[in-house]
Design a protein around this motif. Structure first.
Motif, mmCIF file in Angstrom:
data_model
loop_
_atom_site.group_PDB
_atom_site.id
_atom_site.type_symbol
_atom_site.label_atom_id
_atom_site.label_comp_id
_atom_site.label_asym_id
_atom_site.label_seq_id
_atom_site.Cartn_x
_atom_site.Cartn_y
_atom_site.Cartn_z
ATOM 1 N N PHE A 1 -74.801 -44.052 -65.351
ATOM 2 C CA PHE A 1 -74.714 -43.179 -66.522
ATOM 3 C C PHE A 1 -74.409 -41.669 -66.256
ATOM 4 O O PHE A 1 -75.165 -41.167 -65.541
ATOM 5 C CB PHE A 1 -76.075 -43.303 -67.206
ATOM 6 C CG PHE A 1 -76.303 -42.302 -68.517
ATOM 7 C CD1 PHE A 1 -75.589 -42.831 -69.683
ATOM 8 C CD2 PHE A 1 -77.083 -41.341 -68.700
ATOM 9 C CE1 PHE A 1 -75.511 -42.067 -70.922
ATOM 10 C CE2 PHE A 1 -77.122 -40.832 -69.600
ATOM 11 C CZ PHE A 1 -76.543 -41.045 -70.890
ATOM 12 N N ASP A 2 -72.971 -41.229 -66.626
ATOM 13 C CA ASP A 2 -72.698 -39.943 -66.282
ATOM 14 C C ASP A 2 -73.536 -38.911 -67.445
ATOM 15 O O ASP A 2 -72.964 -38.486 -68.428
ATOM 16 C CB ASP A 2 -71.210 -39.815 -66.541
ATOM 17 C CG ASP A 2 -70.767 -38.495 -65.995
ATOM 18 O OD1 ASP A 2 -71.608 -37.779 -65.693
ATOM 19 O OD2 ASP A 2 -69.555 -38.039 -66.059
ATOM 20 N N HIS A 3 -74.838 -38.594 -66.961
ATOM 21 C CA HIS A 3 -75.547 -38.008 -67.858
ATOM 22 C C HIS A 3 -75.068 -36.671 -68.095
ATOM 23 O O HIS A 3 -75.313 -35.987 -69.340
ATOM 24 C CB HIS A 3 -77.188 -38.023 -67.425
ATOM 25 C CG HIS A 3 -77.292 -36.992 -66.286
ATOM 26 N ND1 HIS A 3 -77.252 -37.189 -65.097
ATOM 27 C CD2 HIS A 3 -77.931 -35.764 -66.374
ATOM 28 C CE1 HIS A 3 -77.412 -36.378 -64.274
ATOM 29 N NE2 HIS A 3 -77.819 -35.445 -64.887
ATOM 30 N N LYS A 4 -74.580 -35.916 -67.111
ATOM 31 C CA LYS A 4 -73.938 -34.561 -67.429
ATOM 32 C C LYS A 4 -73.086 -34.308 -68.529
ATOM 33 O O LYS A 4 -73.226 -33.683 -69.430
ATOM 34 C CB LYS A 4 -73.682 -34.017 -66.169
ATOM 35 C CG LYS A 4 -74.853 -33.744 -65.125
ATOM 36 C CD LYS A 4 -74.109 -32.907 -64.129
ATOM 37 C CE LYS A 4 -75.402 -32.457 -62.846
ATOM 38 N NZ LYS A 4 -74.906 -31.580 -61.851
ATOM 39 N N LEU B 1 -76.704 -47.022 -77.157
ATOM 40 C CA LEU B 1 -76.206 -46.928 -75.497
ATOM 41 C C LEU B 1 -75.634 -48.127 -75.565
ATOM 42 O O LEU B 1 -75.788 -49.197 -75.676
ATOM 43 C CB LEU B 1 -77.293 -46.895 -74.619
ATOM 44 C CG LEU B 1 -77.340 -46.878 -73.367
ATOM 45 C CD1 LEU B 1 -76.587 -45.724 -72.912
ATOM 46 C CD2 LEU B 1 -78.405 -47.027 -72.365
ATOM 47 N N ARG B 2 -74.076 -47.986 -74.898
ATOM 48 C CA ARG B 2 -73.407 -49.067 -74.731
ATOM 49 C C ARG B 2 -73.326 -49.658 -73.286
ATOM 50 O O ARG B 2 -73.205 -48.572 -72.413
ATOM 51 C CB ARG B 2 -71.892 -48.938 -75.243
ATOM 52 C CG ARG B 2 -71.746 -48.895 -76.657
ATOM 53 C CD ARG B 2 -70.298 -48.720 -77.152
ATOM 54 N NE ARG B 2 -69.404 -49.970 -76.350
ATOM 55 C CZ ARG B 2 -68.852 -50.723 -77.008
ATOM 56 N NH1 ARG B 2 -69.180 -51.007 -78.537
ATOM 57 N NH2 ARG B 2 -68.093 -51.789 -76.531
ATOM 58 N N TYR C 1 -72.559 -47.048 -68.295
ATOM 59 C CA TYR C 1 -72.938 -46.899 -69.772
ATOM 60 C C TYR C 1 -72.620 -45.634 -70.382
ATOM 61 O O TYR C 1 -72.571 -44.579 -69.767
ATOM 62 C CB TYR C 1 -74.515 -46.466 -69.490
ATOM 63 C CG TYR C 1 -75.517 -47.775 -69.027
ATOM 64 C CD1 TYR C 1 -75.687 -48.788 -69.909
ATOM 65 C CD2 TYR C 1 -75.553 -47.914 -67.706
ATOM 66 C CE1 TYR C 1 -76.787 -49.872 -69.453
ATOM 67 C CE2 TYR C 1 -76.461 -48.810 -67.222
ATOM 68 C CZ TYR C 1 -76.899 -50.034 -67.869
ATOM 69 O OH TYR C 1 -77.666 -51.132 -67.490
ATOM 70 N N ILE C 2 -72.297 -45.713 -71.843
ATOM 71 C CA ILE C 2 -71.783 -44.752 -72.555
ATOM 72 C C ILE C 2 -72.649 -44.510 -73.859
ATOM 73 O O ILE C 2 -73.476 -45.602 -74.136
ATOM 74 C CB ILE C 2 -70.140 -44.732 -72.810
ATOM 75 C CG1 ILE C 2 -70.121 -45.965 -73.488
ATOM 76 C CG2 ILE C 2 -69.486 -44.505 -71.501
ATOM 77 C CD1 ILE C 2 -68.713 -45.979 -74.099
#
Length: 540
Positions: free
Chosen positions: A143-146, A166-167, A173-174
């Protein structure tokens, strides 16, 4: 019994076989299940139109002083109008768009973690802890949270809310944004706000259910086949998605649904900078004033008095002027041509010819922009470079720190999201996630200086070091492990320490250079002009 004539005609009119009819019905059923519309046609133009509805949903809203005043007087009933105005100003007003970008880009989203239910410190080496730590690491890697949170943050400042699901894409995860016009805030829980989704969205042409997670298709099927009279708003959080009313269905965080709101204490969605709207609406008027000011400065007039006839002269000229209007017109045309050429000389039969100039202001639009942005609470000089005021380092630091503190108020909302997603996946240990940091370079430098000072005292905080240099704690540890295993330190060249260097070295002349945040205003001016550099060169 023989068939009558009508039955015979109906039998002859059947042009399709039984297999063809079954195929046609099955095809129609599948189309209906996927789109909710029978029949439906997909094409790129239609899909593009539906995407525009999600990213820019409001159109056709009149934005003027009267409509803004009415909307601000009754924000509860003018929610969609205010949101549409925010979208309109973002397109038409560069200062407003700059303001949204500045606030949403302040945060760096650096993170640290700690285990909340660890017992003895020996548990850190246990197999159970390592497995749960791997689960957390895998989620944060996927999950690229930034980038995801930065996109959410901008939408929060634009429209005060963000609705998504949330996919799970297998390796990633996006956050898939949901159309805000089809989402309603309908509850609260420990981690924030709950919302319901209007599934009539899938009745629109060009919407494919297969482009959304499976929970949408499951809920949509229930809506079509289930009675909506048993709606229960107090149903358990984990089963909210099964709670429906007409085309509405509650959304459960257990199924990946999540919502954020910049001001969660108020259910009404009001743009963060709505108070600027009465000023922003005057932008076109200010532009006209500035343009007229420029034009007035460019205009130059020549005026003169038409002489009258001498009282002693007997003549019958109308209005007793010494020159006829026709002849005066010819002289004025000659005078105008001389001015255009700028090198000729012209003579006009006028008395007291003099030039007239108009004074204008070049600061009308600049002053309005600074004043408008100033009412936002953000230091105008950080956003707008116009004007003669020059900020010093201390003023810059204090202003940016104030903005960072304001922006960091949303960190706890996103910490809740990460903790919920991670802790529902781990089996034994639960983790606390903390977000921190900003993209202001002075802030990052101060963090690095602090952790290094602590390290000199024997207090080593590897996660804090990682965040100070903008690294994920997990990535930072992996890079250290790789460097150690590959013997990277063997390639280092020994560096001569300061106490071993000669005191007469050119590099050691003078006192140590101060950091940017310690400079006085005079010191900042000296460094900018390079005065000390020229002195050093002169002394060599």
């Amino acid at each position: 019994m023989a068939k009558n004539k009508t039955e015979k005609i109906q039998e002859d009119d059947v042009l399709s076989t039984k297999e063809e009819i079954i195929f046609a019905l099955d095809y129609a059923k599948r189309l209906s299940e996927r789109t909710g519309l029978y029949p439906s046609v997909f094409n790129p133009v239609l899909l593009n139109s539906r995407l525009k509805d999600i990213s820019l949903s409001s159109t056709g809203t009149k934005v003027n002083s009267d409509s803004i005043s009415k909307a601000l007087e009754n924000p509860k009933e003018s929610e969609k109008t205010l949101l549409a105005m925010s979208e309109s100003f973002e397109i038409s007003s560069t200062p407003y768009r700059r303001l949204l970008g500045y606030m949403s880009d302040l945060l760096s989203w650096d993170w640290t973690y700690s285990c909340m239910n660890i017992g003895d410190e020996s548990n850190y080496k246990s197999t159970k802890y390592k497995k749960d730590l791997d689960i957390m690491s895998k989620f944060m890697d996927s999950f690229d949270h930034k980038s995801e949170f930065a996109r959410v943050s901008k939408e929060l400042y634009r429209t005060d809310s963000y609705f998504c699901v949330l996919r799970d894409e297998g390796e990633k995860y996006i956050l898939q944004q949901l159309p805000p016009d089809y989402c309603l805030i309908t509850g609260r829980w420990d981690y924030g706000l709950l919302f319901s989704f209007d599934y009539s969205f899938f009745l629109r042409q060009g919407i494919d259910l297969d482009l959304y997670p499976k929970i949408f298709k499951e809920t949509y099927s229930k809506i079509i086949t289930k009675s909506s009279t048993d709606y229960n708003p107090s149903i358990d959080i984990d089963y909210r998605s099964s709670n429906t009313w007409v085309y509405y269905a509650d959304c459960s965080p257990a199924d990946g649904f999540w919502s954020w709101k910049l001001n969660p204490t108020i259910a009404t969605r009001v743009p963060y900078f709505a108070g600027l709207f009465p000023d922003l609406v005057n932008q076109n008027f200010i532009r006209v004033l500035q343009r007229n000011s420029y034009a007035s400065q460019a205009v130059k007039l020549l005026t003169g008095e038409v002489p009258y006839l001498n009282k002693d002269t007997k003549a019958s000229v109308k209005d007793s002027v010494a020159i006829s209007p026709e002849l005066l017109s010819h002289f004025l045309q000659l005078l105008k041509s001389a001015i255009d050429e700028a090198v000729n000389v012209a003579v006009a039969p006028l008395n007291s010819i003099r030039g007239v100039e108009f004074n204008g202001s070049n600061d009308i639009q600049s002053s309005w922009t600074k004043n408008t942005l100033g009412t936002s609470g953000v230091n105008t000089n950080l956003l707008y470079s116009g004007g003669d005021h020059r900020m010093n380092t201390i003023e810059t630091m204090l202003s940016s720190d104030s903005d960072v503190l304001s922006a960091q108020e949303i960190y706890p909302y996103f910490e809740d999201f990460l903790e919920y997603q991670i802790n529902k996946r781990t089996k034994y240990y639960k983790f606390s996630i903390k977000l921190e940091g900003s993209n202001i370079y002075l802030d990052r430098q101060r963090k690095l200086d602090n952790v290094m000072k602590l390290a000199q005292m024997g207090i080593v905080l590897p996660q804090s070091i990682a965040t100070a240099i903008g690294k994920s704690p997990i990535t930072f540890q992996r890079q250290l492990d790789e460097a150690r295993v590959n013997g990277w330190t063997n390639n280092l060249t020994p560096i001569v320490s300061a106490f071993q260097q000669s005191a007469n070295s050119d590099d050691n002349r003078g006192r140590p250079e101060e950091s940017d945040d310690e400079l006085s205003e005079s010191g900042e001016s000296t460094r900018a002009l390079g005065s000390n550099v020229s002195k050093i060169k002169a002394n060599k």
